[in-house]
Scaffold this active site. Structure first.
Site, PDB file in Angstrom:
ATOM      1  N   LEU A  91       0.826  -1.208   0.000  1.00  0.00           N
ATOM      2  CA  LEU A  91       0.000   0.000   0.000  1.00  0.00           C
ATOM      3  C   LEU A  91       0.855   1.251   0.000  1.00  0.00           C
ATOM      4  CD1 LEU A  91      -2.781  -1.057   2.513  1.00  0.00           C
ATOM      5  CD2 LEU A  91      -3.056  -0.632   0.074  1.00  0.00           C
ATOM      6  N   GLY A  92       2.025   1.162   0.585  1.00  0.00           N
ATOM      7  CA  GLY A  92       2.882   2.344   0.603  1.00  0.00           C
ATOM      8  C   GLY A  92       3.987   2.185   1.611  1.00  0.00           C
ATOM      9  N   PHE A 136      10.487   4.704   7.735  1.00  0.00           N
ATOM     10  CA  PHE A 136      10.839   3.527   8.534  1.00  0.00           C
ATOM     11  C   PHE A 136      10.007   2.302   8.201  1.00  0.00           C
ATOM     12  CE2 PHE A 136      10.984   7.323  11.337  1.00  0.00           C
ATOM     13  CZ  PHE A 136      12.360   7.469  11.364  1.00  0.00           C
ATOM     14  N   ASP A 151       4.140  14.314  12.531  1.00  0.00           N
ATOM     15  CA  ASP A 151       4.304  13.954  11.122  1.00  0.00           C
ATOM     16  C   ASP A 151       2.988  14.179  10.372  1.00  0.00           C
ATOM     17  OD1 ASP A 151       5.614  13.137   8.867  1.00  0.00           O
ATOM     18  OD2 ASP A 151       5.794  11.034   9.438  1.00  0.00           O
TER      19      ASP A 151
HETATM   20  P1  ADP Z   1       5.450   5.252   7.381  1.00  0.00           P
HETATM   21  O1  ADP Z   1       5.604   5.380   8.859  1.00  0.00           O
HETATM   22  O2  ADP Z   1       6.448   4.327   6.790  1.00  0.00           O
HETATM   23  O3  ADP Z   1       5.357   6.591   6.691  1.00  0.00           O
HETATM   24  P2  ADP Z   1       2.565   5.025   7.058  1.00  0.00           P
HETATM   25  O4  ADP Z   1       1.799   4.524   8.223  1.00  0.00           O
HETATM   26  O5  ADP Z   1       2.516   6.496   6.788  1.00  0.00           O
HETATM   27  O6  ADP Z   1       4.065   4.487   7.140  1.00  0.00           O
HETATM   28  O7  ADP Z   1       2.050   4.266   5.753  1.00  0.00           O
HETATM   29  C1  ADP Z   1       2.697   4.445   4.497  1.00  0.00           C
HETATM   30  C2  ADP Z   1       1.665   4.578   3.388  1.00  0.00           C
HETATM   31  O8  ADP Z   1       0.854   3.389   3.310  1.00  0.00           O
HETATM   32  C3  ADP Z   1       0.666   5.719   3.578  1.00  0.00           C
HETATM   33  O9  ADP Z   1       1.170   6.937   3.083  1.00  0.00           O
HETATM   34  C4  ADP Z   1      -0.538   5.226   2.791  1.00  0.00           C
HETATM   35  O10 ADP Z   1      -0.354   5.481   1.421  1.00  0.00           O
HETATM   36  C5  ADP Z   1      -0.494   3.707   3.004  1.00  0.00           C
HETATM   37  N1  ADP Z   1      -1.353   3.289   4.146  1.00  0.00           N
HETATM   38  C6  ADP Z   1      -1.011   3.322   5.445  1.00  0.00           C
HETATM   39  N2  ADP Z   1      -1.999   2.871   6.250  1.00  0.00           N
HETATM   40  C7  ADP Z   1      -3.028   2.542   5.419  1.00  0.00           C
HETATM   41  C8  ADP Z   1      -4.363   2.016   5.640  1.00  0.00           C
HETATM   42  N3  ADP Z   1      -4.805   1.739   6.875  1.00  0.00           N
HETATM   43  N4  ADP Z   1      -5.141   1.802   4.565  1.00  0.00           N
HETATM   44  C9  ADP Z   1      -4.683   2.094   3.325  1.00  0.00           C
HETATM   45  N5  ADP Z   1      -3.460   2.587   3.042  1.00  0.00           N
HETATM   46  C10 ADP Z   1      -2.621   2.817   4.079  1.00  0.00           C
HETATM   47 MG    MG Z   2       3.907   8.057   6.677  1.00  0.00          MG
END
Ligand code: ADP
Ligand code: MG
Length: 304
Positions: free
Chosen positions: A41-42, A46, A163
C-alpha cells in the site's frame, strides 16, 4: 444421570472436548500464517504497509486489513518504535483516526506487525491528484475540519503527532478522512509541554515550525504549523510540482543535510512562506497564514 456421568468421563479422557476458556482467543492477536499479502500500500521512512487478507478459513472470505511493519533496514534501531506506535494507536478512538485492529507476533512473542483497518482510497497524497475534478473546495475544507477534529482529540490525550502531512491522512471514502502514521508521535505528559527531538535526521523539516527546527522542541502547537502546511497541500491537490518541499527548496536553493535546516530557518525568519495556491480564496489564505483553528474553517465551509 448416567449419561451426564458418561459425558464427564469422556471429557476427562479427552481434554480437547472441554470448552476452552474464551480468554485464550484474543481477537486482537492475528496469526502470521493466516495473513495473506495482496499488495503493497505504501511506505515511508521507517515502515511499509501492505494490504493483506486475514483468512483463517483459507477460503478467501477473510477480512482485508492494512499491515504495517518496519523496513528491514530500520528494524534494529526502530524495533521499539513500532511497539510505541502500537501502544499509542491502541488507546485512540476517534472517527478521524485510523482504527487499530491488533498485532501479529513473531516466534519470540514480540509484536512485529501492526494491524489496522484498511482504507481503500489510500492517502490524500495519492487520492487528490487523481480525483481533483470531483473534489470541490468545500470538500477540501471538510477534510481540513476532520483533520482538526482528529488532532484536537490527539491533543486532549497529550500526544503530539509530529508527522502531520497529506501522505499521512487516509480516506475512508470520498467524504471521510482519518489521520494515520503515529510513528513519530510522542507524549508530552512527562515533559514540560514539549518533546525534545533526539534524532532529527529523519524529520519532515518542510512541515516543521521554527521552534522544532531551531531548538528541537516540539509543542502541541507545533502540530498546528504542520496542519497549516497540510492545508496548503490540500488546496494544491497535492500537486507534486507545488509540494512544500519543492517550493521551499526553490526558495532556499539546492542544499543538503544540516544546511537545509539552517537555510529554511533563515527563510522563515525573513517571513518567507509558501505562496498562495492558485484558486485559493483570500480568507483561506489568511487562515493558512494564521495556521488557524477548527471553528474558523467550519465557518468558512458555510461561506464557500
Ligand atoms: P510510514 O511510517 O512508513 O510513513 P505510514 O503509516 O505512513 O508508514 O504508511 C505508508 C503509506 O501506506 C501511507 O502513506 C498510505 O499510502 C499507506 N497506508 C497506510 N496505512 C493505510 C491504511 N490503513 N489503509 C490504506 N493505506 C494505508
Ligand atoms: Mg507516513
Amino acid at each position: 444421570r448416567a449419561i451426564v456421568r458418561d459425558l464427564d468421563l469422556l471429557e476427562a479422557k479427552n481434554p480437547v472436548l472441554k470448552p476452552q476458556p474464551s480468554s485464550i482467543i484474543d481477537p486482537t492477536v492475528f496469526e502470521k500464517r493466516f495473513l495473506k499479502k495482496i499488495r503493497e500500500l505504501g511506505e515511508g521512512h521507517f515502515g511499509k504497509v501492505e494490504l493483506c487478507r486475514y483468512d483463517p478459513r483459507g477460503d478467501k472470505t477473510g477480512e482485508l486489513v492494512a499491515v504495517k511493519s518496519l523496513k528491514p533496514e530500520s528494524r534494529e534501531e526502530q524495533g521499539n518504535n513500532l511497539s510505541t506506535e502500537i501502544e499509542i494507536l491502541k488507546a485512540l478512538y476517534h472517527d478521524n483516526i485510523v482504527k487499530y485492529k491488533g498485532i501479529c507476533l513473531d516466534e519470540s512473542g514480540q509484536a512485529v506487525k501492526l494491524i489496522m483497518e484498511y482504507l481503500p482510497l489510500g492517502s490524500l497524497k495519492e487520492y487528490l491528484p487523481k480525483y481533483k475534478s470531483k473534489t470541490s473546495l468545500a470538500t477540501l475544507l471538510s477534510y481540513a475540519t476532520q483533520i482538526c477534529m482528529g488532532m484536537e482529540y490527539l491533543g486532549t490525550k497529550n500526544y503530539i503527532h509530529r508527522d502531520l502531512a497529506a501522505r499521512n491522512v487516509l480516506l475512508e471514502n470520498e467524504r471521510t478522512v482519518k489521520i494515520g502514521d503515529f510513528g513519530l508521535t510522542k507524549s508530552i505528559k512527562e515533559n514540560d509541554g514539549y518533546y525534545v527531538v533526539k534524532d532529527e535526521n529523519e524529520s519532515p523539516v518542510f512541515w516543521y515550525a521554527p521552534e522544532c527546527l531551531t531548538q528541537c522542541k516540539f509543542y502541541l502547537s507545533s502540530d498546528v504549523w504542520s496542519f497549516g502546511v497540510t492545508l496548503y497541500e490540500l488546496i494544491t491537490y497535492c500537486d507534486s510540482s507545488k509540494s512544500p518541499m519543492h517550493l521551499f527548496l526553490s526558495m532556499i536553493g539546492p542544499t543538503q543535510g544540516q544546511m537545509t535546516v539552517m537555510r529554511l530557518v533563515g527563510a522563515l525568519k525573513e517571513g518567507k512562506r509558501l505562496p498562495r495556491p492558485e484558486g485559493c480564496p483570500e480568507p483561506v489564505r489568511n487562515l493558512l497564514l494564521m495556521f488557524s483553528i477548527c471553528e474558523a474553517i467550519v465557518n468558512l465551509q458555510h461561506v464557500v
